[in-house]
Structures are given as structure tokens and as C-alpha cells.
Design a protein around this motif. Structure first.
Motif, PDB file in Angstrom:
ATOM      1  N   ARG A  12      36.473  39.243  89.753  1.00  0.00           N
ATOM      2  CA  ARG A  12      35.655  38.520  88.774  1.00  0.00           C
ATOM      3  C   ARG A  12      34.167  38.763  89.052  1.00  0.00           C
ATOM      4  N   LYS A  13      33.776  38.723  90.307  1.00  0.00           N
ATOM      5  CA  LYS A  13      32.370  38.961  90.674  1.00  0.00           C
ATOM      6  C   LYS A  13      31.949  40.396  90.361  1.00  0.00           C
ATOM      7  N   LEU A  14      32.847  41.351  90.592  1.00  0.00           N
ATOM      8  CA  LEU A  14      32.542  42.739  90.262  1.00  0.00           C
ATOM      9  C   LEU A  14      32.327  42.899  88.759  1.00  0.00           C
ATOM     10  N   THR A  15      33.166  42.260  87.968  1.00  0.00           N
ATOM     11  CA  THR A  15      33.036  42.338  86.508  1.00  0.00           C
ATOM     12  C   THR A  15      31.742  41.684  86.050  1.00  0.00           C
ATOM     13  N   GLN A  16      31.392  40.563  86.643  1.00  0.00           N
ATOM     14  CA  GLN A  16      30.132  39.906  86.295  1.00  0.00           C
ATOM     15  C   GLN A  16      28.943  40.783  86.675  1.00  0.00           C
ATOM     16  N   TRP A  17      29.004  41.426  87.838  1.00  0.00           N
ATOM     17  CA  TRP A  17      27.908  42.291  88.274  1.00  0.00           C
ATOM     18  C   TRP A  17      27.717  43.441  87.303  1.00  0.00           C
ATOM     19  N   ILE A  18      28.792  44.161  86.974  1.00  0.00           N
ATOM     20  CA  ILE A  18      28.620  45.319  86.102  1.00  0.00           C
ATOM     21  C   ILE A  18      28.212  44.887  84.701  1.00  0.00           C
ATOM     22  N   THR A  19      28.643  43.729  84.260  1.00  0.00           N
ATOM     23  CA  THR A  19      28.207  43.222  82.955  1.00  0.00           C
ATOM     24  C   THR A  19      26.705  42.987  82.957  1.00  0.00           C
ATOM     25  N   ARG A  20      26.184  42.398  84.017  1.00  0.00           N
ATOM     26  CA  ARG A  20      24.723  42.198  84.127  1.00  0.00           C
ATOM     27  C   ARG A  20      23.999  43.541  84.098  1.00  0.00           C
ATOM     28  N   GLU A  21      24.539  44.518  84.800  1.00  0.00           N
ATOM     29  CA  GLU A  21      23.929  45.848  84.830  1.00  0.00           C
ATOM     30  C   GLU A  21      23.984  46.521  83.455  1.00  0.00           C
ATOM     31  N   LEU A  22      25.094  46.380  82.761  1.00  0.00           N
ATOM     32  CA  LEU A  22      25.228  46.971  81.425  1.00  0.00           C
ATOM     33  C   LEU A  22      24.231  46.345  80.451  1.00  0.00           C
ATOM     34  N   LYS A  23      23.972  45.067  80.600  1.00  0.00           N
ATOM     35  CA  LYS A  23      23.017  44.383  79.719  1.00  0.00           C
ATOM     36  C   LYS A  23      21.610  44.961  79.860  1.00  0.00           C
ATOM     37  N   LYS A  24      21.306  45.569  80.970  1.00  0.00           N
ATOM     38  CA  LYS A  24      19.992  46.165  81.198  1.00  0.00           C
ATOM     39  C   LYS A  24      19.853  47.537  80.541  1.00  0.00           C
ATOM     40  N   MET A  25      20.974  48.123  80.143  1.00  0.00           N
ATOM     41  CA  MET A  25      20.958  49.477  79.586  1.00  0.00           C
ATOM     42  C   MET A  25      20.642  49.442  78.094  1.00  0.00           C
ATOM     43  N   LYS A  26      19.822  50.399  77.680  1.00  0.00           N
ATOM     44  CA  LYS A  26      19.481  50.508  76.264  1.00  0.00           C
ATOM     45  C   LYS A  26      20.715  50.925  75.481  1.00  0.00           C
ATOM     46  N   LYS A  27      20.831  50.367  74.297  1.00  0.00           N
ATOM     47  CA  LYS A  27      21.897  50.703  73.349  1.00  0.00           C
ATOM     48  C   LYS A  27      23.287  50.325  73.841  1.00  0.00           C
ATOM     49  N   VAL A  28      23.372  49.352  74.736  1.00  0.00           N
ATOM     50  CA  VAL A  28      24.659  48.816  75.165  1.00  0.00           C
ATOM     51  C   VAL A  28      24.751  47.381  74.697  1.00  0.00           C
ATOM     52  N   GLN A  29      25.872  47.067  74.090  1.00  0.00           N
ATOM     53  CA  GLN A  29      26.127  45.711  73.606  1.00  0.00           C
ATOM     54  C   GLN A  29      27.372  45.189  74.316  1.00  0.00           C
ATOM     55  N   ILE A  30      27.270  44.009  74.878  1.00  0.00           N
ATOM     56  CA  ILE A  30      28.427  43.384  75.511  1.00  0.00           C
ATOM     57  C   ILE A  30      29.262  42.757  74.389  1.00  0.00           C
ATOM     58  N   VAL A  31      30.483  43.202  74.283  1.00  0.00           N
ATOM     59  CA  VAL A  31      31.393  42.707  73.244  1.00  0.00           C
ATOM     60  C   VAL A  31      32.253  41.579  73.797  1.00  0.00           C
ATOM     61  N   LEU A  32      32.595  41.695  75.079  1.00  0.00           N
ATOM     62  CA  LEU A  32      33.471  40.716  75.719  1.00  0.00           C
ATOM     63  C   LEU A  32      32.854  40.278  77.039  1.00  0.00           C
ATOM     64  N   GLU A  33      32.286  39.078  77.037  1.00  0.00           N
ATOM     65  CA  GLU A  33      31.739  38.526  78.279  1.00  0.00           C
ATOM     66  C   GLU A  33      32.903  38.278  79.237  1.00  0.00           C
ATOM     67  N   ILE A  79      37.835  40.591  83.318  1.00  0.00           N
ATOM     68  CA  ILE A  79      37.884  41.539  82.206  1.00  0.00           C
ATOM     69  C   ILE A  79      36.600  41.411  81.401  1.00  0.00           C
ATOM     70  N   GLY A  80      35.961  42.531  81.157  1.00  0.00           N
ATOM     71  CA  GLY A  80      34.763  42.551  80.331  1.00  0.00           C
ATOM     72  C   GLY A  80      34.850  43.721  79.367  1.00  0.00           C
ATOM     73  N   GLY A  81      33.983  43.736  78.379  1.00  0.00           N
ATOM     74  CA  GLY A  81      33.998  44.826  77.414  1.00  0.00           C
ATOM     75  C   GLY A  81      32.617  45.088  76.854  1.00  0.00           C
ATOM     76  N   PHE A  82      32.360  46.364  76.547  1.00  0.00           N
ATOM     77  CA  PHE A  82      31.062  46.746  76.008  1.00  0.00           C
ATOM     78  C   PHE A  82      31.237  47.874  75.010  1.00  0.00           C
TER      79      PHE A  82
END
Length: 107
Positions: free
Chosen positions: A7-28, A33-36
Motif C-alpha cells: 500500500r505504501k509503495l502504491t501511494q509513493w508511486i502515485t505521488r510521483e506520478l502526480k508530479k509528471m506532466k500529462k499524467v492523470q491519476i484515474v484510480l487513487e 492498487i492505483g491507476g493512471f
């Protein structure tokens, strides 16, 4: 303990993905489990879905990781699910690097 680590790994990569241009988080991340998706204004849903399929193929073509997809309300979503027994921070950090690199190759 293992589920908490995932769960912590998924939260970490989600935070990192949010910093990337043109990436949208679809599933928090709810559990581990996360999705982008790649997102760009001016593109219709079909174009975005096709670009995201290409993005997924580019990420997976490296062969070191394997991401999967799901369609959520018609939106092609790339899933992050670090459930593998041998999946730890190093592998999730590599995933971030591969995603970042693949994004640079999206036209």
C-alpha cells in the motif's frame, strides 16, 4: 505487514506520478492498487485510449516490469499493482523511471 508495504509503495508511486506532466491519476490507491493514464487537452477519448495503449506497450517492452490495464468508465487505465512477493521499493522506483522514459516518447 506485507500488504501495508505494498500500500505504501502504491501511494509513493502515485505521488510521483502526480508530479509528471500529462499524467492523470484515474484510480487513487485504496489498498495497493492505483491507476493512471496519459492525458492531454484537445485529445478525444479514443485518441487518449490509443495513446495509453501505446504507452503501456512501451513501458512493458523493457521486459523488467509488467503493468496491466483496465477500462474504467471507458477510460483506458494503466494499473499499478505491486503485489509481487519480490516487489519492493527498488522495483517500484524502476517502474517510475520506465514510465517517465516512455512518456517522453509519446507524440
Amino acid at each position: 505487514k506485507t500488504l501495508e508495504e505494498k500500500r505504501k509503495l502504491t501511494q509513493w508511486i502515485t505521488r510521483e506520478l502526480k508530479k509528471m506532466k500529462k499524467v492523470q491519476i484515474v484510480l487513487e490507491p485504496q489498498t495497493a492498487i492505483g491507476g493512471f493514464r496519459y492525458f492531454e487537452n484537445g485529445k478525444n477519448l479514443q485518441e487518449l485510449n490509443e495513446l495509453n495503449q501505446k504507452l503501456l506497450n512501451q513501458i512493458n517492452s523493457d521486459g523488467r516490469i509488467l503493468l496491466s490495464s483496465i477500462e474504467l468508465n471507458g477510460i483506458f487505465t494503466i494499473r499499478i499493482i505491486p503485489f509481487g512477493q519480490s516487489t519492493h521499493f527498488r522495483e517500484v522506483s524502476l517502474t517510475k523511471t520506465l514510465i517517465s522514459s516512455a512518456l517522453l516518447r509519446i507524440p
